[in-house]
Write an enzyme that holds these catalytic residues in place. Structure first.
Site, PDB file in Angstrom:
ATOM      1  N   LYS A 131       0.821  -1.212   0.000  1.00  0.00           N
ATOM      2  CA  LYS A 131       0.000   0.000   0.000  1.00  0.00           C
ATOM      3  C   LYS A 131       0.861   1.272   0.000  1.00  0.00           C
ATOM      4  O   LYS A 131       2.078   1.202   0.237  1.00  0.00           O
ATOM      5  CB  LYS A 131      -0.909  -0.013   1.237  1.00  0.00           C
ATOM      6  CG  LYS A 131      -1.937  -1.144   1.240  1.00  0.00           C
ATOM      7  CD  LYS A 131      -2.892  -0.983   2.418  1.00  0.00           C
ATOM      8  CE  LYS A 131      -3.943  -2.077   2.434  1.00  0.00           C
ATOM      9  NZ  LYS A 131      -4.983  -1.830   3.451  1.00  0.00           N
ATOM     10  N   TYR A 133     -12.907  -2.569  -2.894  1.00  0.00           N
ATOM     11  CA  TYR A 133     -13.389  -2.407  -1.522  1.00  0.00           C
ATOM     12  C   TYR A 133     -14.914  -2.249  -1.476  1.00  0.00           C
ATOM     13  O   TYR A 133     -15.440  -1.566  -0.586  1.00  0.00           O
ATOM     14  CB  TYR A 133     -12.690  -1.213  -0.861  1.00  0.00           C
ATOM     15  CG  TYR A 133     -11.242  -1.499  -0.483  1.00  0.00           C
ATOM     16  CD1 TYR A 133     -10.893  -2.656   0.231  1.00  0.00           C
ATOM     17  CD2 TYR A 133     -10.222  -0.630  -0.825  1.00  0.00           C
ATOM     18  CE1 TYR A 133      -9.573  -2.925   0.576  1.00  0.00           C
ATOM     19  CE2 TYR A 133      -8.895  -0.889  -0.464  1.00  0.00           C
ATOM     20  CZ  TYR A 133      -8.581  -2.033   0.235  1.00  0.00           C
ATOM     21  OH  TYR A 133      -7.279  -2.295   0.594  1.00  0.00           O
ATOM     22  N   HIS A 191      -2.269  -5.161   1.491  1.00  0.00           N
ATOM     23  CA  HIS A 191      -3.511  -5.911   1.321  1.00  0.00           C
ATOM     24  C   HIS A 191      -3.134  -7.336   0.934  1.00  0.00           C
ATOM     25  O   HIS A 191      -2.163  -7.542   0.209  1.00  0.00           O
ATOM     26  CB  HIS A 191      -4.351  -5.308   0.183  1.00  0.00           C
ATOM     27  CG  HIS A 191      -5.400  -6.260  -0.314  1.00  0.00           C
ATOM     28  ND1 HIS A 191      -6.615  -6.407   0.321  1.00  0.00           N
ATOM     29  CD2 HIS A 191      -5.398  -7.156  -1.341  1.00  0.00           C
ATOM     30  CE1 HIS A 191      -7.318  -7.350  -0.311  1.00  0.00           C
ATOM     31  NE2 HIS A 191      -6.605  -7.807  -1.321  1.00  0.00           N
TER      32      HIS A 191
HETATM   33  P1  ADP Z   1      -8.173  -6.371   5.458  1.00  0.00           P
HETATM   34  O1  ADP Z   1      -7.351  -5.399   4.620  1.00  0.00           O
HETATM   35  O2  ADP Z   1      -7.437  -6.778   6.708  1.00  0.00           O
HETATM   36  O3  ADP Z   1      -8.695  -7.543   4.660  1.00  0.00           O
HETATM   37  P2  ADP Z   1     -10.819  -5.050   5.340  1.00  0.00           P
HETATM   38  O4  ADP Z   1     -11.106  -5.702   4.028  1.00  0.00           O
HETATM   39  O5  ADP Z   1     -11.853  -5.113   6.409  1.00  0.00           O
HETATM   40  O6  ADP Z   1      -9.452  -5.563   5.998  1.00  0.00           O
HETATM   41  O7  ADP Z   1     -10.532  -3.490   5.100  1.00  0.00           O
HETATM   42  C1  ADP Z   1      -9.847  -3.041   3.964  1.00  0.00           C
HETATM   43  C2  ADP Z   1      -8.945  -1.888   4.337  1.00  0.00           C
HETATM   44  O8  ADP Z   1      -9.735  -0.774   4.751  1.00  0.00           O
HETATM   45  C3  ADP Z   1      -8.023  -2.159   5.512  1.00  0.00           C
HETATM   46  O9  ADP Z   1      -6.865  -2.877   5.154  1.00  0.00           O
HETATM   47  C4  ADP Z   1      -7.718  -0.766   5.999  1.00  0.00           C
HETATM   48  O10 ADP Z   1      -6.715  -0.124   5.207  1.00  0.00           O
HETATM   49  C5  ADP Z   1      -9.052  -0.070   5.793  1.00  0.00           C
HETATM   50  N1  ADP Z   1      -9.870  -0.134   7.026  1.00  0.00           N
HETATM   51  C6  ADP Z   1     -10.544  -1.199   7.510  1.00  0.00           C
HETATM   52  N2  ADP Z   1     -11.176  -0.917   8.656  1.00  0.00           N
HETATM   53  C7  ADP Z   1     -10.915   0.389   8.913  1.00  0.00           C
HETATM   54  C8  ADP Z   1     -11.278   1.309   9.955  1.00  0.00           C
HETATM   55  N3  ADP Z   1     -12.083   0.941  10.967  1.00  0.00           N
HETATM   56  N4  ADP Z   1     -10.786   2.570   9.883  1.00  0.00           N
HETATM   57  C9  ADP Z   1     -10.002   2.964   8.868  1.00  0.00           C
HETATM   58  N5  ADP Z   1      -9.634   2.153   7.849  1.00  0.00           N
HETATM   59  C10 ADP Z   1     -10.055   0.895   7.865  1.00  0.00           C
END
Ligand code: ADP
Length: 138
Positions: A9, A49, A115
Site C-alpha cells: 500500500k 473495496y 492488502h
Molecule cells: P483487510 O485489509 O485486513 O482484509 P478489510 O477488508 O476489512 O481488511 O478493510 C480493507 C482496508 O480498509 C483495511 O486494510 C484498511 O486499510 C481499511 N480499514 C478497515 N477498517 C478500517 C477502519 N475501521 N478505519 C479505517 N480504515 C479501515
C-alpha cells in the site's frame, strides 16, 4: 498450490518497505510469480473495496489508496492465501502481534502496509482484477 494477490500500500511504498515485505514472504517459502507498479483509480478501488462502501471511512480509503503508486504482487505456495494473511496479521496494525508485517511495520487500522486476499475465491478474482493474463509470465 494456491495464489494470493498482495498490494504493497501507499504507506509501505512511502516508507521504502516493499523490499522488506517481499523478503518476509520469500523467507516463508512463498514464491513471487508476478509484480507490477500501478496507481489505483477510484473506479478500481470502488470494486476492490465494495464490501466497505457503506463505512464512514470509505472515502478516506479511496484517498489513501490512490495517493501514490502501489506494488501489486502474486505469490504462490502451499496454502498461500492463509499463510500470507498470517504473516500479515489482523487489519488494525496496533492490535497485530509483533513479528507480523502489520504489527512490526504498520501504524493504524488504515495504514497497515499491505492488502492480501482473504480467500482462495477472492484471490482468483483479485489476480484478474489487477493483472492481465500476459502480465503473468509462465
Ligand atoms: P483487510 O485489509 O485486513 O482484509 P478489510 O477488508 O476489512 O481488511 O478493510 C480493507 C482496508 O480498509 C483495511 O486494510 C484498511 O486499510 C481499511 N480499514 C478497515 N477498517 C478500517 C477502519 N475501521 N478505519 C479505517 N480504515 C479501515
Amino acid at each position: 498450490m494456491e495464489r494470493s494477490l498482495i498490494l504493497c500500500k501507499p504507506d509501505c511504498m512511502e516508507k521504502n518497505l516493499a523490499g522488506e515485505v517481499i523478503a518476509r514472504f520469500e523467507k516463508a517459502g512463498l514464491r513471487l510469480v508476478a509484480a507490477k507498479m500501478l496507481r489505483l483509480t477510484p473506479a478500481l478501488l470502488d470494486e476492490h473495496y465494495s464490501h466497505l462502501k457503506d463505512k464512514p471511512f470509505f472515502p478516506e480509503i479511496v484517498t489513501f489508496m490512490s495517493s501514490r503508486p502501489v506494488l501489486a504482487l502474486i505469490l504462490e505456495g502451499d496454502q498461500a492465501v492463509g499463510r500470507v494473511r498470517d504473516l500479515l496479521g489482523p487489519t488494525d496494525s496496533r492490535k497485530a502481534a509483533k513479528g507480523t508485517i502489520r504489527g512490526d511495520l504498520g501504524t493504524s487500522n488504515m495504514l497497515n502496509i499491505a492488502h492480501a486476499s482473504d480467500s482462495v475465491e477472492n484471490a482468483a478474482l483479485e489476480v484478474r482484477r489487477f493483472f492481465r493474463a500476459d502480465e503473468i509470465p509462465s
